[in-house]
Design a protein around this motif. Structure first.
Motif, short mmCIF file in Angstrom:
data_model
loop_
_atom_site.label_atom_id
_atom_site.label_comp_id
_atom_site.label_asym_id
_atom_site.label_seq_id
_atom_site.Cartn_x
_atom_site.Cartn_y
_atom_site.Cartn_z
N ALA A 1 48.57 4.75 53.12
CA ALA A 1 47.56 5.31 52.21
C ALA A 1 48.03 5.25 50.76
CB ALA A 1 47.24 6.75 52.60
N VAL A 2 49.30 5.57 50.52
CA VAL A 2 49.83 5.51 49.15
C VAL A 2 49.89 4.07 48.66
CG1 VAL A 2 51.88 5.96 47.74
CG2 VAL A 2 51.07 7.70 49.33
N VAL A 3 50.33 3.15 49.52
CA VAL A 3 50.37 1.73 49.15
C VAL A 3 48.96 1.23 48.84
CG1 VAL A 3 50.82 -0.60 50.04
CG2 VAL A 3 52.53 1.20 50.32
N ALA A 4 47.98 1.61 49.64
CA ALA A 4 46.59 1.20 49.38
C ALA A 4 46.11 1.77 48.04
CB ALA A 4 45.69 1.67 50.52
N ALA A 5 46.45 3.01 47.76
CA ALA A 5 46.05 3.61 46.49
C ALA A 5 46.68 2.87 45.31
CB ALA A 5 46.45 5.09 46.46
N VAL A 6 47.92 2.45 45.47
CA VAL A 6 48.59 1.71 44.40
C VAL A 6 48.01 0.30 44.29
CG1 VAL A 6 50.80 0.69 43.70
CG2 VAL A 6 50.72 3.04 44.52
N MET A 7 47.81 -0.36 45.42
CA MET A 7 47.27 -1.73 45.40
C MET A 7 45.88 -1.80 44.78
SD MET A 7 48.54 -3.42 49.00
CE MET A 7 47.34 -4.71 48.82
N PHE A 8 45.04 -0.83 45.12
CA PHE A 8 43.68 -0.81 44.59
C PHE A 8 43.60 -0.07 43.26
CE2 PHE A 8 42.87 -1.44 49.17
CZ PHE A 8 42.22 -2.66 49.08
N ASP A 9 44.73 0.37 42.74
CA ASP A 9 44.83 1.05 41.45
C ASP A 9 43.78 2.16 41.33
OD1 ASP A 9 45.84 1.69 39.00
OD2 ASP A 9 44.77 0.10 37.93
N VAL A 10 43.83 3.07 42.27
CA VAL A 10 42.86 4.16 42.34
C VAL A 10 42.86 5.00 41.07
CG1 VAL A 10 42.29 6.28 43.60
CG2 VAL A 10 42.92 4.22 44.85
N THR A 11 44.02 5.13 40.44
CA THR A 11 44.09 5.99 39.26
C THR A 11 43.27 5.47 38.09
OG1 THR A 11 46.14 4.92 38.55
CG2 THR A 11 46.35 6.92 39.88
N GLN A 12 42.90 4.18 38.10
CA GLN A 12 42.04 3.67 37.03
C GLN A 12 40.66 4.33 37.05
OE1 GLN A 12 40.78 -0.44 37.25
NE2 GLN A 12 40.69 -0.35 39.50
N TYR A 13 40.27 4.84 38.20
CA TYR A 13 38.98 5.51 38.33
C TYR A 13 39.07 7.01 38.07
CZ TYR A 13 38.01 1.12 40.66
OH TYR A 13 37.90 -0.20 40.95
N LEU A 14 40.28 7.52 38.01
CA LEU A 14 40.48 8.95 37.86
C LEU A 14 40.88 9.29 36.42
CD1 LEU A 14 42.40 9.58 41.19
CD2 LEU A 14 40.00 10.03 40.71
N ASN A 15 39.97 8.99 35.50
CA ASN A 15 40.19 9.33 34.10
C ASN A 15 38.87 9.80 33.49
OD1 ASN A 15 38.78 7.02 32.90
ND2 ASN A 15 40.49 5.83 33.74
N LEU A 16 38.96 10.40 32.34
CA LEU A 16 37.80 11.01 31.71
C LEU A 16 36.75 9.97 31.30
CD1 LEU A 16 36.88 13.84 31.14
CD2 LEU A 16 37.94 13.72 28.90
N ASP A 17 37.19 8.80 30.85
CA ASP A 17 36.24 7.76 30.45
C ASP A 17 35.40 7.29 31.63
OD1 ASP A 17 37.12 7.84 27.80
OD2 ASP A 17 38.69 6.35 28.17
N THR A 18 36.03 7.08 32.76
CA THR A 18 35.30 6.66 33.95
C THR A 18 34.35 7.76 34.41
OG1 THR A 18 37.16 5.28 34.61
CG2 THR A 18 35.55 5.80 36.31
N LEU A 19 34.80 9.00 34.34
CA LEU A 19 33.94 10.12 34.71
C LEU A 19 32.68 10.14 33.84
CD1 LEU A 19 33.33 12.79 36.20
CD2 LEU A 19 34.73 13.93 34.48
#
Length: 140
Positions: free
Chosen positions: A15-33
């Motif tokens: 799950a952590v590797v998938a989150a890193v590979m798909f760069d999940v954190t790019q969606y978890l920012n104020l601009d995306t929100l």
């Protein structure tokens, strides 16, 4: 190490590797929100329970896997679902995610931590044995 521990560790690592590979954190920012708020509000108007459930599950996973972004999800919950429902969602999802993180860490690392800290953990072990999940939630 038992087969159950190995399987759980593999699931968490995957799950952590998938989150890193798909760069999940790019969606978890104020601009995306801000950019996606109208879209998610539309989903909420069309399918309120499904949107709430998906958001809840996503929040739990982010918290359980300790992926940065829980603050943005908290803000998003309030912006999308309103103060009351957003507060309810963020409170329960963060608690469930933290509980899962704690339980998985306890399950995987219990023997190592017990050997390292021994007597200092006795009160926690008694509380978990006596009251189980309620004790864990109250620690939270």
């Amino acid at each position: 190490m038992s087969v159950k521990k190995i399987l759980l560790a593999l699931v968490i690592i995957a799950a952590v590797v998938a989150a890193v590979m798909f760069d999940v954190t790019q969606y978890l920012n104020l601009d995306t929100l801000k950019a996606q708020q109208t879209r998610v509000n539309g989903w909420f108007e069309a399918e309120p329970l499904l949107t709430f459930a998906i958001y809840f599950i996503a929040y739990v996973l982010v918290t359980a896997l300790s992926i940065p972004g829980a603050t943005i999800l908290t803000l998003g919950a309030g912006a999308i679902f309103g103060l009351g429902w957003g507060l309810l969602l963020a409170s329960f999802a963060s608690s469930v995610g933290a509980l899962l993180a704690f339980l998985s860490a306890r399950f995987l690392l219990k023997d190592w931590v017990q050997s390292k800290f021994g007597q200092r953990l006795e009160a926690i072990n008694r509380g978990v044995k006596r009251d189980g999940a309620f004790y864990l939630l109250s620690l939270r």
